[in-house]
Scaffold this active site. Structure first.
Site, PDB file in Angstrom:
ATOM      1  N   ILE A 366      56.858  68.894  47.021  1.00 44.77           N
ATOM      2  CA  ILE A 366      57.310  70.192  46.534  1.00 44.77           C
ATOM      3  C   ILE A 366      56.456  70.709  45.386  1.00 44.77           C
ATOM      4  CG2 ILE A 366      59.675  69.973  47.344  1.00 44.77           C
ATOM      5  CD1 ILE A 366      60.480  69.109  44.525  1.00 44.77           C
ATOM      6  N   TYR A 367      55.744  69.799  44.710  1.00 49.04           N
ATOM      7  CA  TYR A 367      54.811  70.243  43.669  1.00 49.04           C
ATOM      8  C   TYR A 367      53.540  70.773  44.325  1.00 49.04           C
ATOM      9  CZ  TYR A 367      51.465  70.156  39.850  1.00 49.04           C
ATOM     10  OH  TYR A 367      50.501  70.498  38.953  1.00 49.04           O
ATOM     11  N   GLY A 368      52.911  69.931  45.147  1.00 52.78           N
ATOM     12  CA  GLY A 368      51.779  70.378  45.958  1.00 52.78           C
ATOM     13  C   GLY A 368      50.581  70.865  45.171  1.00 52.78           C
TER      14      GLY A 368
END
Length: 440
Positions: A366-368
């Site tokens: 979700i950070y990516g």
């Protein structure tokens, strides 16, 4: 350092025997001459993108990104005057006539690789002395060659030095090093671990096992530098380096070959445990209901086997999909399965798993923030495993078929075109094996 009687056999990236009966101390970064050469050249070789400097000055594109300073363009025939500029750089960088200063030219002289004399680094506190000398010499040589006045010399300086000094590092500079500046290191001894994965991939021509060997050499040298290889821990580091980094006893190659066609991460676990039992590294211990625990009298050697298995599982899984992103989950679940299968510690006594959890989040969850190729052993996410995680990431990125946002060709092409032409960087496994014969 300690003297070791135990021996290993060194194999190449294609599973051929390179050197048999090598005592463990002879692969040490403190002893092996090829490893010493890798470390030496890493510190004192600097890239100069001479063709890039000419284009940057012509268009006014200075520093990082899309910045363009209109009215500051300089149309200089740098490549036409390349020989004179190169000679002037060498004259200024060398300490004594005929010393070990050397300038290698690539792509018809558009790329230079300047080897700064050892004396400059010996008489300096940090390895900064290499890049500052070359950046200054390149700036001065161009200014001198074209009689640049005081009002335009700063433009030449910006092309060579990038954003420095209004940025802490030489942001956007066309004079560059493999190493980052010391201020970017996470702590004591991290300099050699601060090399991006994509750089290593390109320097070794996308050869997964040669890339692993180079990354493992730099990581292991870093561990020695930060005091993690003192006393009993020296053998711990050398064994991991041997079995994972240098394909000792052909273990990585054998595991990949046995599982390459139809294997999975789980089948590599099975193959590794079978190999460890066969080699008497582990043996059956107590039973707890249906579960068979295993014991080992040599936890350091067991750790080296698991490090080799972690790499083999990475190659099998990421190689099958030709995707680098699976490396973090592979490192996590291979080691989780190892603990469940044997009851023994996983790679680096759990630190590989811990690294993999954070790595999954930061590389593509979700950070990516970026793909695996832009990470290094100095990064806050991947620094925790003691030299055994980054080599696996290099293998995954070498096998990747373009799924990353930041591809090796996109971030590190120049590294392949310069450092990749030098034998100790391009084929470290072969050179380290040859280096054994040079040890008295």
């Amino acid at each position: 350092m300690a003297a070791y009687s135990e021996t290993i056999d060194l194999y190449s990236d294609d599973g051929k025997l390179l050197k048999s009966g090598v005592t463990l101390d002879k692969i040490s970064p403190l002893v092996n001459p090829a490893t010493s050469k890798i470390i030496d050249l890493t510190k004192r070789t600097i890239n100069v993108n001479l063709g890039g400097i000419q284009n940057a000055l012509k268009t006014g594109k200075l520093g990082k990104g899309k910045s363009k300073i209109r009215g500051r363009e300089l149309d200089l025939a740098i490549m036409e005057n390349k020989d004179a500029i190169v000679a002037r750089i060498k004259e200024m960088v060398q300490v004594e006539e005929g010393d070990d200063t050397e300038i290698l030219e690539f792509n018809n002289g558009q790329l230079l690789l300047v080897q700064v004399p050892k004396k400059r680094l010996m008489n300096a506190a940090t390895y900064d002395a290499a890049i500052t000398a070359v950046a200054s010499a390149t700036t001065y040589a161009i200014v001198d060659q074209f009689n640049i006045d005081a009002f335009n010399a700063s433009t030449v300086k910006a092309a060579c030095w990038g954003g420095y000094p209004h940025t802490m590092d030489m942001e956007g500079a066309l004079v560059s090093s493999i190493l980052s500046i010391p201020q970017n290191n996470e702590g004591i001894g991290f300099a050699l671990r601060n090399v991006p994965v994509n750089h290593v991939v390109m320097m070794t021509g996308r050869n997964s096992l040669q890339g692993v060997a180079l990354a493992s050499t730099l990581e292991t040298a870093g561990e020695f530098e930060m005091g993690a290889a003192i006393g009993a821990f020296e053998r711990y580091q050398l064994l991991s380096y041997a079995y994972q980094g240098l394909n000792a006893n052909n273990m990585v190659y054998d595991l990949v070959k046995a599982n390459g066609e139809t294997g999975t991460v789980g089948s590599v676990v099975q193959s590794l445990v079978e190999r460890a039992i066969e080699d008497k590294v582990i043996l059956p211990g107590k039973k707890g209901g249906y579960f068979q625990f295993y014991d080992t009298k040599d936890p350091m050697l067991w750790n080296a086997y698991v490090a080799a298995g972690s790499l083999a599982a990475t190659i099998v899984n990421c190689g099958a999909g030709r995707f680098a992103q699976a490396v973090s989950s592979t490192l996590l679940y291979f080691n989780d399965l190892i603990e469940h299968e044997t009851g023994l510690p996983s790679c680096d006594f759990g630190r590989m798993m811990g690294t993999a959890v954070g790595f999954s989040f930061f590389s593509h969850s979700i950070y990516g923030g970026g793909g695996p190729g832009i990470f290094n052993g100095n990064h806050v996410v991947t620094r925790h495993a003691n030299g055994v995680a980054i080599p696996c990431v290099v293998a995954a990125c070498a096998l990747d078929a373009g799924t990353q946002m930041f591809t090796p060709e996109g971030t590190s092409k120049v590294m392949g075109e310069t450092y990749g032409k030098i034998d100790v960087f391009n084929k470290p496994m072969d050179q380290i094996a040859k280096g054994v014969d040079l040890i008295a």
